[in-house]
Design an enzyme around this catalytic site. Structure first.
Site, mmCIF file in Angstrom:
data_model
loop_
_atom_site.group_PDB
_atom_site.id
_atom_site.type_symbol
_atom_site.label_atom_id
_atom_site.label_comp_id
_atom_site.label_asym_id
_atom_site.label_seq_id
_atom_site.Cartn_x
_atom_site.Cartn_y
_atom_site.Cartn_z
ATOM 1 N N ASP A 93 0.843 -1.261 0.029
ATOM 2 C CA ASP A 93 -0.569 0.038 -0.344
ATOM 3 C C ASP A 93 0.694 1.697 0.036
ATOM 4 O O ASP A 93 1.837 0.828 0.345
ATOM 5 C CB ASP A 93 -1.327 0.350 0.880
ATOM 6 C CG ASP A 93 -1.800 0.637 0.850
ATOM 7 O OD1 ASP A 93 -2.570 1.316 -0.064
ATOM 8 O OD2 ASP A 93 -2.535 1.223 1.997
ATOM 9 N N ASP A 275 -7.935 -6.274 1.705
ATOM 10 C CA ASP A 275 -7.000 -6.802 2.432
ATOM 11 C C ASP A 275 -7.851 -6.296 3.247
ATOM 12 O O ASP A 275 -9.012 -5.951 3.483
ATOM 13 C CB ASP A 275 -6.448 -5.868 1.925
ATOM 14 C CG ASP A 275 -6.069 -4.662 2.334
ATOM 15 O OD1 ASP A 275 -6.576 -4.217 1.911
ATOM 16 O OD2 ASP A 275 -5.799 -3.887 3.361
ATOM 17 N N CYS A 313 -12.415 -27.181 11.264
ATOM 18 C CA CYS A 313 -11.588 -27.070 11.006
ATOM 19 C C CYS A 313 -9.981 -27.456 10.855
ATOM 20 O O CYS A 313 -9.705 -27.735 11.952
ATOM 21 C CB CYS A 313 -11.065 -25.477 11.781
ATOM 22 S SG CYS A 313 -10.392 -24.172 10.862
ATOM 23 N N CYS A 315 -7.278 -25.554 10.319
ATOM 24 C CA CYS A 315 -6.346 -24.794 10.477
ATOM 25 C C CYS A 315 -5.189 -24.699 11.966
ATOM 26 O O CYS A 315 -5.634 -25.831 11.961
ATOM 27 C CB CYS A 315 -6.743 -23.354 11.327
ATOM 28 S SG CYS A 315 -6.919 -23.148 13.172
ATOM 29 N N CYS A 318 -7.181 -25.569 15.651
ATOM 30 C CA CYS A 318 -8.221 -25.785 15.770
ATOM 31 C C CYS A 318 -7.583 -27.435 15.705
ATOM 32 O O CYS A 318 -8.098 -28.372 15.917
ATOM 33 C CB CYS A 318 -8.813 -25.628 14.465
ATOM 34 S SG CYS A 318 -10.445 -24.472 14.950
ATOM 35 N N HIS A 344 -6.081 -19.172 13.448
ATOM 36 C CA HIS A 344 -7.420 -19.529 12.619
ATOM 37 C C HIS A 344 -7.954 -18.693 12.032
ATOM 38 O O HIS A 344 -8.420 -18.745 10.767
ATOM 39 C CB HIS A 344 -7.939 -19.559 13.692
ATOM 40 C CG HIS A 344 -9.450 -19.558 13.910
ATOM 41 N ND1 HIS A 344 -10.185 -20.784 13.212
ATOM 42 C CD2 HIS A 344 -10.568 -18.762 13.281
ATOM 43 C CE1 HIS A 344 -10.980 -21.126 13.334
ATOM 44 N NE2 HIS A 344 -11.707 -19.920 12.899
#
Length: 380
Positions: A93, A275, A313, A315, A318, A344
Site C-alpha cells: 500500500d 485486504d 476446521c 487450521c 483447531c 485461525h
RNA sequence: GGGAGGUUUCCCGAGUGGCCAAAGGGGACAGACUGUAAAUCUGUUGUCUAUGACUUCGAUGGUUCGAAUCCAUCACCUCCCA
C-alpha cells in the site's frame, strides 16, 4: 503468462473467477490479501505460517517500512520478499491510507503530504514519486498509487478537489514507476501499478474518476475510501455505481474491506481483490470467525469448552487446541494466544476465498451468498 | 510486659464530620475494531418492588441534625523495646 495479465476464467452472476499474473506467481481470484503492515503479520506470524494458512498475497505498507527500518535498508537486504522470506505475490500500500489514519499528524499539499512520524515525530514528506521510489525499493509485485483516502462524510467540494489531485498524483505515479522499472538495478522491474478510485459517497465523482483512471490502462484498479465511516448500504451502492465503469479485463481491488459478509457482497458485485486488518486485529482481541458466525473466545461460556474454535476446521490451531485453552492464553496475556488466534482467522479468510472461488466455478455463488452472507456476520 | 501503626466494597488501595455506595489500579463480566499510531479502546462491576429506597468501610456502644471519618471498649494483624 505475462506479468500483469488478468485472465477471467468464470463468472457467476457478476462474481468473477480469475487469475492474475505477478513476478512472484499467479494469484487466483477472488483473493484476500493477508496484511503484514511492517513486514510482519501481527501476532507473531511469519511468512512460513502464511503459507500454511493458505495466504496467496502478502500486503505491506510503504509508510511504515519507510519510517522503520527505511526502504533503503530493505533494498540493501535484497527487497522485502527476501527480507521477510515471503516468496509469493506481494502488494504494497502506498501510504495513502495514512493520509487518512494519521490525519492529526499530516498536512496535504499539491506536491504531496507532510507527515510527522508516529514513531519519533520527525517530518516526513511523501508524494507520488517518493511513494513509488519507496515501493520500488521494497520490490513488491503490486504497487498502489499514492492517493488521498478521504474520510466519510466529506463535503462535495472537498472530495472533488481531493479526487482531482489524486488523479494528478496517479499520472505522476505512473511516470515515476515506468522510470524506476527501466533502471537495471531496480529490485523488481516487473512491479505493477494499481490506480485507486476515490470520490467519497458522490456517485458522479466516483464514476467520473473511474472513467478517467480507466483510460490510463493500468494493470489493476482499486476502489478506495470505503469502509471509512459510511454504512454498508452506502458502500454497496458505491460498488454498484462504480464497478460498471471499471475495465472488465482488469482486476478490481476493494481496499481495506472487510467482514466476511462484506467480501461476499462485494464479490457478488464483481470485486476480485480484498485486504483487511480485521482477521488479524480481531483475532488478537479474541474475536474469531467461523462458518456459523462470530465468537468471542474471551466469554465466560468457553471456560471449560473442550471443542476447537470450529469443529472440522483444518487450521493449525483447531487441529490441536481447545477453546478453553485459547481463552486461558488470551486472558493470561500470553503471546501464544495471539499467534494461535490469528492463524485461525487468516485460515478462515483464505479458505472463505477458496470456497468463493469454487462456488463461482460451479456457478452456485448466488446460493452460497444467500446461505452465508448473513450467517457469517452473526455473533454467536 | 511496654510503645507505635493498622483493619475500607472480589483483591490492592485513596478517603479523617455532610459534595461517599465511597477516587485510582487490578480482577471479573460484556462490547467495539474494515488499504493496522491498536497485545488497543469503551462500558458495567453492593442489593432492591430502582429518577427512589435499603445495606456496607473489623465488632459493639456512644457523641452529633449528620459518622468510613470523632470517642470508648473489645478482637485480630504489623513493627519497635524488654
Amino acid at each position: 503468462m505475462q506479468v500483469g495479465t488478468f485472465e477471467l476464467l468464470n463468472k457467476s452472476g457478476e462474481a468473477r473467477r480469475g487469475t492474475f499474473q505477478t513476478a512472484h506467481g499467479a494469484v487466483q481470484t477472488p483473493v484476500f490479501m493477508n496484511v503484514g503492515t511492517a513486514g510482519a503479520i501481527k501476532g507473531a506470524v511469519d511468512a512460513f505460517d502464511l503459507q500454511e494458512v493458505g495466504c496467496q498475497v502478502e500486503l505491506s505498507n510503504t509508510y511504515h517500512l519507510h519510517v522503520r527500518p527505511g526502504d533503503q535498508v530493505v533494498r540493501q537486504m535484497g527487497g522485502l520478499h527476501k527480507f521477510m522470506r515471503w516468496e509469493g505475490p506481494m502488494l504494497t500500500d502506498s501510504g495513502g491510507f495514512q493520509v487518512f489514519s494519521l490525519s492529526e499528524l499530516r498536512k496535504i499539499k499539491e506536491e504531496g503530504v507532510y507527515f510527522h512520524s508516529h514513531v519519533d515525530g520527525r517530518k516526513i514528506f511523501m508524494g507520488p514519486e517518493e511513494s513509488m521510489r519507496i515501493q520500488s525499493n521494497l520490490g513488491s509485485d503490486i504497487a498502489m498509487a499514492f492517493d488521498e483516502c478521504v474520510e466519510n462524510p466529506a463535503t462535495y467540494d472537498y472530495v472533488k478537489a481531493s479526487v482531482d489531485r489524486t488523479t494528478r498524483w496517479l499520472h505522476r505515479c505512473k511516470e515515476e514507476l515506468a522510470r524506476l522499472n527501466a533502471k537495471e538495478d531496480t529490485v523488481n522491474r516487473q512491479q505493477l501499478l494499481f490506480g485507486i478510485n476515490q470520490g467519497g459517497t458522490y456517485d458522479d465523482l466516483r464514476i467520473q474518476h473511474m472513467q478517467e483512471i480507466a483510460e490510463m490502462d493500468l494493470p489493476g484498479y482499486a476502489i478506495g475510501g470505503l469502509a471509512v465511516g459510511e454504512s454498508h448500504d452506502v458502500m454497496y451502492h458505491i460498488l454498484d455505481t462504480v464497478l460498471p465503469h471499471a475495465p472488465v479485463h482488469k482486476p478490481r481491488y476493494l481496499m481495506g474491506v472487510g467482514t466476511p459478509s462484506n467480501i461476499i457482497e462485494a464479490v457478488a458485485r464483481g470485486v476480485d481483490f480484498f485486504d483487511c486488518v480485521m482477521p488479524t486485529r480481531n483475532a488478537r482481541h479474541g474475536h474469531l470467525f467461523t462458518w456459523n458466525g462470530i465468537i468471542n473466545i474471551q466469554n465466560a461460556k468457553y471456560q471449560t469448552d473442550d471443542r476447537p474454535i470450529e469443529e472440522g476446521c483444518g487450521c493449525p490451531t483447531c487441529r490441536s487446541f481447545s477453546r478453553a485453552y485459547l481463552r486461558h492464553l488470551l486472558r493470561a496475556g500470553e503471546m501464544l494466544s495471539q499467534r494461535l488466534l490469528v492463524l485461525h482467522n487468516l485460515w478462515f479468510y483464505n479458505h472463505l476465498m477458496e470456497r468463493i472461488r469454487t462456488e463461482i466455478e460451479q456457478d452456485t455463488f448466488e446460493a452460497f451468498r444467500a446461505q452465508y452472507s448473513a450467517v457469517l456476520a452473526k455473533r454467536i
